[in-house]
Design an enzyme around this catalytic site. Structure first.
Site, mmCIF file in Angstrom:
data_model
loop_
_atom_site.group_PDB
_atom_site.id
_atom_site.type_symbol
_atom_site.label_atom_id
_atom_site.label_comp_id
_atom_site.label_asym_id
_atom_site.label_seq_id
_atom_site.Cartn_x
_atom_site.Cartn_y
_atom_site.Cartn_z
ATOM 1 N N LYS A 1 27.190 31.988 20.494
ATOM 2 C CA LYS A 1 26.295 32.050 21.663
ATOM 3 C C LYS A 1 26.093 33.498 22.096
ATOM 4 O O LYS A 1 25.007 33.888 22.510
ATOM 5 C CB LYS A 1 26.855 31.195 22.801
ATOM 6 C CG LYS A 1 26.518 29.733 22.597
ATOM 7 C CD LYS A 1 27.329 28.786 23.424
ATOM 8 C CE LYS A 1 27.105 27.360 22.913
ATOM 9 N NZ LYS A 1 28.074 26.399 23.370
ATOM 10 N N GLN B 1 32.400 25.497 28.087
ATOM 11 C CA GLN B 1 32.619 24.923 26.756
ATOM 12 C C GLN B 1 33.562 23.720 26.843
ATOM 13 O O GLN B 1 34.660 23.826 27.390
ATOM 14 C CB GLN B 1 33.200 26.022 25.861
ATOM 15 C CG GLN B 1 33.140 25.734 24.399
ATOM 16 C CD GLN B 1 31.717 25.688 23.849
ATOM 17 O OE1 GLN B 1 30.919 26.579 24.078
ATOM 18 N NE2 GLN B 1 31.395 24.620 23.129
ATOM 19 N N ASP C 1 22.825 23.368 29.766
ATOM 20 C CA ASP C 1 23.244 22.355 28.796
ATOM 21 C C ASP C 1 22.607 20.997 29.112
ATOM 22 O O ASP C 1 22.665 20.075 28.312
ATOM 23 C CB ASP C 1 24.778 22.183 28.844
ATOM 24 C CG ASP C 1 25.477 22.901 27.705
ATOM 25 O OD1 ASP C 1 24.823 23.164 26.678
ATOM 26 O OD2 ASP C 1 26.683 23.194 27.846
#
Ligand code: NAP
Length: 280
Positions: A50, A94, A117
Site C-alpha cells: 500500500k 489492517q 475500505d
C-alpha cells in the site's frame, strides 16, 4: 477456443496512472493512513504494497505500526486523531487484529468519510441502496475488470461463491446493481456445483484451493477467481482449477495477477474520491 486472460496487473497499472494524473490536479496530495497492529507477516506485506501504491499515485502515506500489546483505547485514540486530521483522507486498519481487540468497534470508529475500505455500516448501507460513495475494493476491482473487458452483467446469470462482508456480499450487490441475476453460495449450500455450472459469470471467493473444477464451469462463462490461497508447495493460487476452467471459459482471471492488484488500485481510487470530497 482458449479463454481470454483478464490481466489485472496491467489494468491496475492503468487505474493507478489515471489516479495519479487526477490527484496531481488537486490543491494538495490525497493522504492515506494505514494502521497495523501486531506483526502478522501477511499484513506487513500488504502494508508495504500500500505504501508503494501511494508513492506511485503521488499520495501522502503514513503508517502506524503498533505493538500487539496495544489496547483498544490506544487504538481508538489514534483513529480519533486521524479522523480529525485535514491532510488524511483515508484511514484503514489492517485486519485481522490481534486477539483482545474489538474489530467491530474499531471499524465503527473510523469516520465514514475516511472509510476507504468501505467497511463502515454507513457506507455498506449506501452500497446496499445503490448509492455507494466508495466502491468496496475487491468487488469494485472485479467490476472494473468486467467493464474494461466489455462484459456486462445485465441479464446474466451471476453466481458468487462466498458470502463474507468483505467480498461475497458486496460482490453480489454490485452485480445485482449492474442488473445481473445473482445467486450467492456458501458453506451450507447443498448444490453449489450445480448452481456454479449455470453461471454466465462465476465469481469464487471462498479460499479453498481446487474448489472450482472444470465441470462447474459453463461453456463460455466468465470466471473470476478472487481467492488468494497457498497450495501444498506454498505457491499462491486461487479457488479455481485454472487449466480445466480455462478450457471452457470465455474470460478468466489468473492468480496471481488478477483480482489482487485491482483491489489495491481501487483503494487508491477510493482515497482520491475521499480527498475530492474533503476538498469540497
Ligand atoms: P471468508 O471470510 O473466510 O469467507 C469465505 C466464504 O466462503 C464464507 O462465506 C463461507 O461460507 C464460504 N465457504 C467456505 N467453505 C465453502 C464451501 N466448501 N463451499 C461454498 N462456500 C464456502 O473469506 P474472505 O475474506 O471472503 O476471502 C475469500 C478468499 O478471497 C480468500 O482466499 C482470501 O484470501 C481472498 N481475498 C482476496 C482478495 C483480493 O484482493 N484478491 C481480497 C480479499 C480476500 P459461510 O459464510 O457459510 O462460512
Amino acid at each position: 477456443m482458449a479463454a481470454t486472460i483478464i490481466d489485472g496487473k496491467a489494468l491496475a497499472t492503468q487505474v493507478k496512472a489515471q489516479v495519479r494524473e487526477e490527484a496531481a490536479g488537486l490543491p494538495r496530495k490525497p493522504g492515506l493512513a494505514v494502521i497495523l497492529v501486531g506483526d502478522n507477516p501477511a499484513s506487513r506485506v500488504y502494508v508495504t504494497s500500500k505504501r508503494k501504491d501511494c508513492e506511485e499515485c503521488g499520495f501522502l502515506s503514513e503508517e502506524f505500526a503498533l505493538p500487539a500489546t496495544t489496547t483498544q483505547k490506544e487504538l481508538l485514540s489514534l483513529i480519533d486523531g486521524l479522523n480529525h486530521r485535514d491532510d488524511i483522507d483515508g484511514i484503514l486498519c489492517q485486519l485481522p487484529l490481534p486477539q483482545g481487540l474489538n474489530e467491530r468497534e474499531v471499524l465503527l470508529a473510523i469516520d465514514p468519510a475516511k472509510d476507504v475500505d468501505c467497511f463502515h455500516p454507513y457506507n455498506v448501507g449506501l452500497l446496499t441502496i445503490g448509492e455507494p460513495r466508495f466502491q468496496p475494493c475487491t468487488p469494485g476491482g472485479v467490476m472494473e475488470m468486467l467493464k474494461t473487458y466489455g462484459i456486462s452483467p445485465a441479464g446474466k446469470r451471476c453466481v458468487v461463491l462466498g458470502r463474507s462482508n468483505i467480498v461475497g456480499k458486496p460482490m453480489a450487490l454490485l452485480l445485482l446493481h449492474a442488473h445481473g441475476t445473482v445467486t450467492v453460495c456458501h458453506s451450507k449450500t447443498p448444490n453449489m456445483a450445480e448452481l456454479a455450472a449455470e453461471a454466465d459469470i462465476l465469481v469464487s471467493a471462498v479460499g479453498k484451493t481446487g474448489l472450482v473444477t472444470g465441470d462447474m464451469v459453463k461453456e463460455g462463462a466468465v470466471v473470476i477467481d478472487v481467492a488468494m490461497n497457498r497450495n501444498a508447495a506454498g505457491k499462491l493460487c486461487g479457488d479455481v482449477c485454472y487449466a480445466e476452467a480455462a478450457e471452457k471459459a470465455s474470460f478468466i482471471t489468473p492468480v496471481p495477477g488478477g483480482v489482487g492488484p485491482m483491489t489495491r488500485a481501487m483503494l487508491m481510487r477510493n482515497t482520491l474520491t475521499a480527498a475530492r470530497m474533503h476538498l469540497g
